[in-house]
Write an enzyme that holds these catalytic residues in place. Structure first.
Site, PDB file in Angstrom:
ATOM      1  N   HIS A  63       0.856  -1.193   0.000  1.00  0.00           N
ATOM      2  CA  HIS A  63       0.000   0.000   0.000  1.00  0.00           C
ATOM      3  C   HIS A  63       0.888   1.238   0.000  1.00  0.00           C
ATOM      4  O   HIS A  63       2.105   1.159   0.179  1.00  0.00           O
ATOM      5  CB  HIS A  63      -0.961  -0.001   1.192  1.00  0.00           C
ATOM      6  CG  HIS A  63      -0.313   0.091   2.521  1.00  0.00           C
ATOM      7  ND1 HIS A  63       0.528  -0.883   3.034  1.00  0.00           N
ATOM      8  CD2 HIS A  63      -0.359   1.061   3.492  1.00  0.00           C
ATOM      9  CE1 HIS A  63       0.930  -0.541   4.237  1.00  0.00           C
ATOM     10  NE2 HIS A  63       0.422   0.633   4.532  1.00  0.00           N
ATOM     11  N   ASP A  67       5.972   4.435   4.911  1.00  0.00           N
ATOM     12  CA  ASP A  67       6.871   3.466   5.533  1.00  0.00           C
ATOM     13  C   ASP A  67       6.924   2.154   4.779  1.00  0.00           C
ATOM     14  O   ASP A  67       7.671   1.244   5.151  1.00  0.00           O
ATOM     15  CB  ASP A  67       6.490   3.233   7.000  1.00  0.00           C
ATOM     16  CG  ASP A  67       5.047   2.807   7.192  1.00  0.00           C
ATOM     17  OD1 ASP A  67       4.165   3.369   6.518  1.00  0.00           O
ATOM     18  OD2 ASP A  67       4.783   1.908   8.021  1.00  0.00           O
ATOM     19  N   HIS A  68       6.172   2.054   3.683  1.00  0.00           N
ATOM     20  CA  HIS A  68       6.190   0.851   2.856  1.00  0.00           C
ATOM     21  C   HIS A  68       6.681   1.119   1.429  1.00  0.00           C
ATOM     22  O   HIS A  68       6.846   0.165   0.666  1.00  0.00           O
ATOM     23  CB  HIS A  68       4.794   0.225   2.808  1.00  0.00           C
ATOM     24  CG  HIS A  68       4.335  -0.287   4.132  1.00  0.00           C
ATOM     25  ND1 HIS A  68       4.374  -1.622   4.471  1.00  0.00           N
ATOM     26  CD2 HIS A  68       3.855   0.357   5.215  1.00  0.00           C
ATOM     27  CE1 HIS A  68       3.927  -1.778   5.705  1.00  0.00           C
ATOM     28  NE2 HIS A  68       3.608  -0.586   6.180  1.00  0.00           N
ATOM     29  N   HIS A 271       6.256  -5.223  12.131  1.00  0.00           N
ATOM     30  CA  HIS A 271       5.585  -3.920  12.030  1.00  0.00           C
ATOM     31  C   HIS A 271       5.318  -3.365  13.433  1.00  0.00           C
ATOM     32  O   HIS A 271       4.222  -2.901  13.747  1.00  0.00           O
ATOM     33  CB  HIS A 271       4.292  -4.021  11.225  1.00  0.00           C
ATOM     34  CG  HIS A 271       3.822  -2.687  10.696  1.00  0.00           C
ATOM     35  ND1 HIS A 271       2.903  -1.912  11.364  1.00  0.00           N
ATOM     36  CD2 HIS A 271       4.166  -1.999   9.584  1.00  0.00           C
ATOM     37  CE1 HIS A 271       2.689  -0.801  10.676  1.00  0.00           C
ATOM     38  NE2 HIS A 271       3.444  -0.829   9.592  1.00  0.00           N
TER      39      HIS A 271
END
Length: 304
Positions: A63, A67-68, A271
Site C-alpha cells: 500500500h 513506511d512501505h 511492524h
C-alpha cells in the site's frame, strides 16, 4: 531442497527508530529475489544483508503509506548507477501508479532499463504474478487506505532421479529430463518401467504469506490455511487493542489467534510500533496463544 529464504530488512512501523527500519523484506527463491515493500533505507539494509541487486526481479508494494514505499525510487536509482540493464517489475495498488510514475519521471528518467508498473485491485483475491518458480496472489486486507498482502506459493518441482535404479536399467542420459517430468521408461525388450521405480517424489511445495497493516481479519483463515510461514503485523500489544482498532492495526494476540485458526506452521510477527523498545512483550503474548512464533528483526533470515 532448493532455496526458499526470507530476509527481513525492516520490521518497524511508521516511525523509524534506532532499533527498527520501516517495512521491507526479500524472498530468495531459487536464487531469484522478490522484494516485499520498500520503506526508507531499504537499499542500505539490502547491502548489509549481502544480497545482489542484479538478482532482484520484482517488487511488491502492499500500500502507499510512506513506511512501505519511500525507498522504492532510491533503490531503482541505485540499480541504474550500478549498470543494471534488465527490466524490473513493480506491483502496486492502483492508487499508487500516478505517484510512483511521477517520481520515476523526475528522478529516474534516464535509467537504462524499464520499470514496469503493474497495478492491481487489492480488494480481491487474485493471482498477479507467475514465473517458473512461484505464483503470487493478493491477500485482501483492511487498512485506512487500499492495502493487500501477498501469498507466495512455490510451484511443484521435478521428481528426483534414483541413480541406482537408472543405472540398473541402463537408462540413457537423454531420457533423464523426460523421466524427471514423470515419464515411464521402456527397455529394449519392451518392458515398461514405472516412473515411481526409477525416481523419488519431488520436494514438497512451500508457501509464504505477508500480511502487514490491517485490522484483525479472522476471515483470512481460508486463504492462509496450512501455509508454511505467515508474516503478520503485531503493531500493538494486547492492552493497546483500542489504539489498534483506531489505526486499523492488529495486536499480538490477534495475530496469534489468526495463526492458530489458520493452522499455519510458523508465525513471524513484525511492524512493531515505535512505542515498544523491546519486542519480547509482543512475542510472549503471541507464544501464549501460538507457540511457534518468532519476532522479526533486521538481518533475520528464515528458511522455509
Amino acid at each position: 531442497m532448493e532455496k526458499f529464504r526470507l530476509h527481513i530488512l525492516g520490521c518497524g512501523s511508521a516511525l523509524p527508530t534506532s532499533v527498527h527500519n520501516p517495512s521491507a523484506q526479500v524472498l530468495n527463491i531459487r536464487e531469484k529475489l522478490y522484494m516485499i515493500d520498500c520503506g526508507e533505507g531499504t537499499q542500505l539494509q539490502f547491502r548489509k544483508s549481502k544480497l545482489k541487486f542484479s538478482r532482484l526481479t520484482s517488487v511488491f508494494i502492499s500500500h502507499m503509506h510512506g513506511d512501505h514505499c519511500f525507498g522504492l525510487v532510491g533503490i531503482i536509482s541505485t540499480m541504474a548507477l550500478l549498470g543494471r540493464t534488465a527490466d524490473i517489475n513493480v506491483f502496486l495498488p492502483k492508487d499508487g501508479e500516478e505517484i510512483v510514475r511521477a517520481q520515476l519521471d523526475y528522478f529516474c528518467r534516464d535509467i537504462p532499463f524499464n520499470v514496469n508498473l503493474v497495478t492491481f485491485d487489492g480488494g480481491e483475491e487474485r493471482m498477479i504474478f507467475e514465473d517458473n518458480s512461484i505464483t503470487v496472489t493478493t491477500v485482501p486486507l483492511k487498512h485506512r487506505i487500499a492495502c493487500c498482502g501477498f501469498l507466495f506459493r512455490e510451484k511443484q518441482g521435478l521428481r528426483h532421479i534414483n541413480r541406482e535404479m537408472c543405472d540398473f536399467y541402463g537408462i540413457p542420459a537423454f531420457m533423464i529430463g523426460k523421466i524427471k517430468n514423470g515419464e515411464d521408461f521402456v527397455t529394449e525388450d519392451g518392458e515398461t518401467v514405472a516412473n515411481e521405480r526409477i525416481t523419488f517424489p519431488p520436494d514438497p511445495v512451500r508457501s509464504y504469506a505477508y500480511c502487514s497493516d490491517t485490522i484483525y481479519m479472522p476471515e483470512l483463515e481460508k486463504q492462509l490455511k496450512g501455509i508454511d510461514l505467515l508474516y503478520h503485523e503485531a503493531t500493538f500489544c494486547n492492552e493497546d487493542v483500542k489504539r489498534a482498532k483506531e489505526t486499523y492495526h492488529t495486536t499480538s494476540g490477534e495475530a496469534a489467534a489468526l495463526a492458530l485458526k489458520a493452522e499455519v506452521k510458523k508465525l513471524l510477527i513484525g511492524h512493531f510500533s515505535a512505542r515498544y523498545t523491546d519486542s519480547n512483550l509482543l512475542l510472549r503474548e503471541c507464544r501464549s496463544i501460538f507457540r511457534n512464533t518468532v519476532a522479526a528483526t533486521e538481518g533475520l533470515t528464515v528458511d522455509i
